[in-house]
Design an enzyme around this catalytic site. Structure first.
Site, PDB file in Angstrom:
ATOM      1  N   ARG A 118      29.258 -51.678  -8.197  1.00 50.60           N
ATOM      2  CA  ARG A 118      28.524 -52.911  -8.495  1.00 50.60           C
ATOM      3  C   ARG A 118      27.296 -52.620  -9.344  1.00 50.60           C
ATOM      4  O   ARG A 118      26.977 -53.377 -10.268  1.00 50.60           O
ATOM      5  CB  ARG A 118      28.148 -53.621  -7.200  1.00 50.60           C
ATOM      6  CG  ARG A 118      27.540 -54.998  -7.426  1.00 50.60           C
ATOM      7  CD  ARG A 118      27.413 -55.771  -6.137  1.00 50.60           C
ATOM      8  NE  ARG A 118      26.476 -55.144  -5.213  1.00 50.60           N
ATOM      9  CZ  ARG A 118      26.214 -55.594  -3.991  1.00 50.60           C
ATOM     10  NH1 ARG A 118      26.859 -56.666  -3.546  1.00 50.60           N
ATOM     11  NH2 ARG A 118      25.357 -54.992  -3.206  1.00 50.60           N
ATOM     12  N   LYS A 141      23.328 -57.598  -9.256  1.00 47.13           N
ATOM     13  CA  LYS A 141      22.148 -57.504  -8.402  1.00 47.13           C
ATOM     14  C   LYS A 141      20.916 -57.165  -9.250  1.00 47.13           C
ATOM     15  O   LYS A 141      20.231 -56.149  -9.047  1.00 47.13           O
ATOM     16  CB  LYS A 141      22.366 -56.473  -7.298  1.00 47.13           C
ATOM     17  CG  LYS A 141      21.609 -56.786  -6.018  1.00 47.13           C
ATOM     18  CD  LYS A 141      22.126 -55.961  -4.855  1.00 47.13           C
ATOM     19  CE  LYS A 141      21.326 -56.214  -3.591  1.00 47.13           C
ATOM     20  NZ  LYS A 141      21.463 -57.580  -3.096  1.00 47.13           N
ATOM     21  N   GLU A 196      25.255 -69.659  -2.693  1.00 48.56           N
ATOM     22  CA  GLU A 196      24.802 -68.642  -1.745  1.00 48.56           C
ATOM     23  C   GLU A 196      23.779 -69.218  -0.779  1.00 48.56           C
ATOM     24  O   GLU A 196      23.077 -70.183  -1.086  1.00 48.56           O
ATOM     25  CB  GLU A 196      24.207 -67.432  -2.476  1.00 48.56           C
ATOM     26  CG  GLU A 196      25.233 -66.641  -3.250  1.00 48.56           C
ATOM     27  CD  GLU A 196      24.713 -65.280  -3.694  1.00 48.56           C
ATOM     28  OE1 GLU A 196      23.594 -64.897  -3.282  1.00 48.56           O
ATOM     29  OE2 GLU A 196      25.424 -64.598  -4.449  1.00 48.56           O
TER      30      GLU A 196
END
Length: 347
Positions: free
Chosen positions: A84, A219, A255
């Site tokens: 990721r 992220k 989210e």
């Protein structure tokens, strides 16, 4: 090597954050990463003109290391975090840290700080890999130099401890096991996991976490500060966290704060899909989807989840490295929108 005892005050203060060892590596633009090294705690030296401070070229990850009942330390799926971070690095024009360097950096950090890993059942060692543009330059563009750093701090458990501390320590305590190919827990083990109390969410239209074509699916450090105000407002109103909706129509759930969201509707497990790049592909999220399909035999639906669908949900929860798996008791909507929804025992 024998680990020294780990007294409770370590988890009740910032002592470990200010005294731990950390991993640091540097890489010039257009060069390849080489393994870094463990260094004692010290403040990072950053140029005022660095790209991270002026233009936000930065990523981070979050992992947890836990002590087993036999005193050894286990680390959950670090290869997923490495992949990721590499995906995010490509999006931000940062040289990706190779997976082997990332994983070895995390393991080296744990081994150098094993005395800070809480006893079995009493918390975990939270690890924070960060990758950022550290080169100086006022031009609007990628940095000339990059820093990869892994630091850590012990944190308390979300759940009440049922284990006993291993205060004696052992040589096994310094061995780090990667949870990758072990057998999944049985259905009864999954059903008997203790969960924290349910939380309340407030859906909000005035603020959005991400938009299509931007960086919501990685992220990036800059994704988080813009959410502080939304979170502060809903908490001031008596809710635990904000539930973000899509920025285009304000209809679809995205989210819950910084966590992925799930709902059980007609026996199927629903979660928003990541195809539009606005939702972070969480490691915990991926694990839950695998367990749901392969162990529980549930139908899994990864697709846009409209807020009105929540009225048909029997239960909901959010998940993430920090949140673990946290039940959602209710979702409240702004005046004039969908009526408040309650789940499970709160219904």
């Amino acid at each position: 090597m024998t680990c020294p005892p780990t007294p409770p005050p370590y988890y009740e203060s910032d002592a470990a954050a200010n005294n731990n060892n950390r991993y640091v590596a540097k890489c010039r633009k257009d060069e390849n990463w080489l393994p870094g090294s463990i260094v004692p705690h010290e403040a990072l030296q950053i140029e005022p003109a660095s790209t991270v401070l002026n233009y936000g070229q930065a990523l981070f990850e979050g992992l947890k290391a836990l002590r087993r009942e036999d005193g050894s330390i286990t680390l959950f799926r670090p290869d997923m975090n490495a992949k990721r971070m590499a995906m995010g690095a490509e999006r931000l024009c940062i040289p990706p840290v190779p997976e082997d360097i990332f994983v070895n950096a995390v393991i080296s950090t744990i081994q150098a700080n094993s005395q800070w890993v809480p006893p079995y059942g009493q918390g975990c060692l939270y690890l924070r890999p960060v990758l950022f543009g550290s080169g100086a330059g006022m031009g609007v563009g990628p940095s000339s130099e990059y820093t990869f750093c892994v630091f850590c701090t012990p944190v308390g458990s979300y759940f009440k401890s049922t284990g006993k501390p291993d205060d004696e320590g052992s040589e096994e305590a310094d061995k780090v096991t990667l949870e990758k190919g072990e057998a999944l827990p049985s259905k009864c083990e999954i059903e008997n996991v203790a969960l924290p109390p349910p939380i309340s969410l407030r859906a909000m239209k005035r603020f959005h976490r991400a938009a299509e074509g931007m960086t919501g699916g990685i992220k990036a450090s800059g994704n988080y500060a813009p959410c502080f105000k939304a979170s502060k407002e809903v908490k001031s109103a008596g809710f635990n966290e904000v539930l973000f909706l899509d920025s285009k129509f304000d209809e679809c759930v995205e989210e819950a704060g910084a966590s992925n969201f799930f709902a059980v509707i007609d026996g199927a497990l629903h979660t928003p899909d990541t195809a539009r790049g606005t939702i972070l592909p969480g490691v915990t999220r991926d694990s839950i989807l695998t367990l749901a399909k392969e162990e529980l035999g549930l139908e899994v639906v990864e697709a846009p989840l409209r807020s009105r669908q929540l009225h048909a949900a029997s239960e909901a929860f959010c998940c993430g490295t920090g949140a673990a798996v946290t039940p959602v008791g209710s979702v409240n909507f702004e005046a004039g929108d969908v009526q408040a929804v309650k789940f499970g025992k709160a219904a």
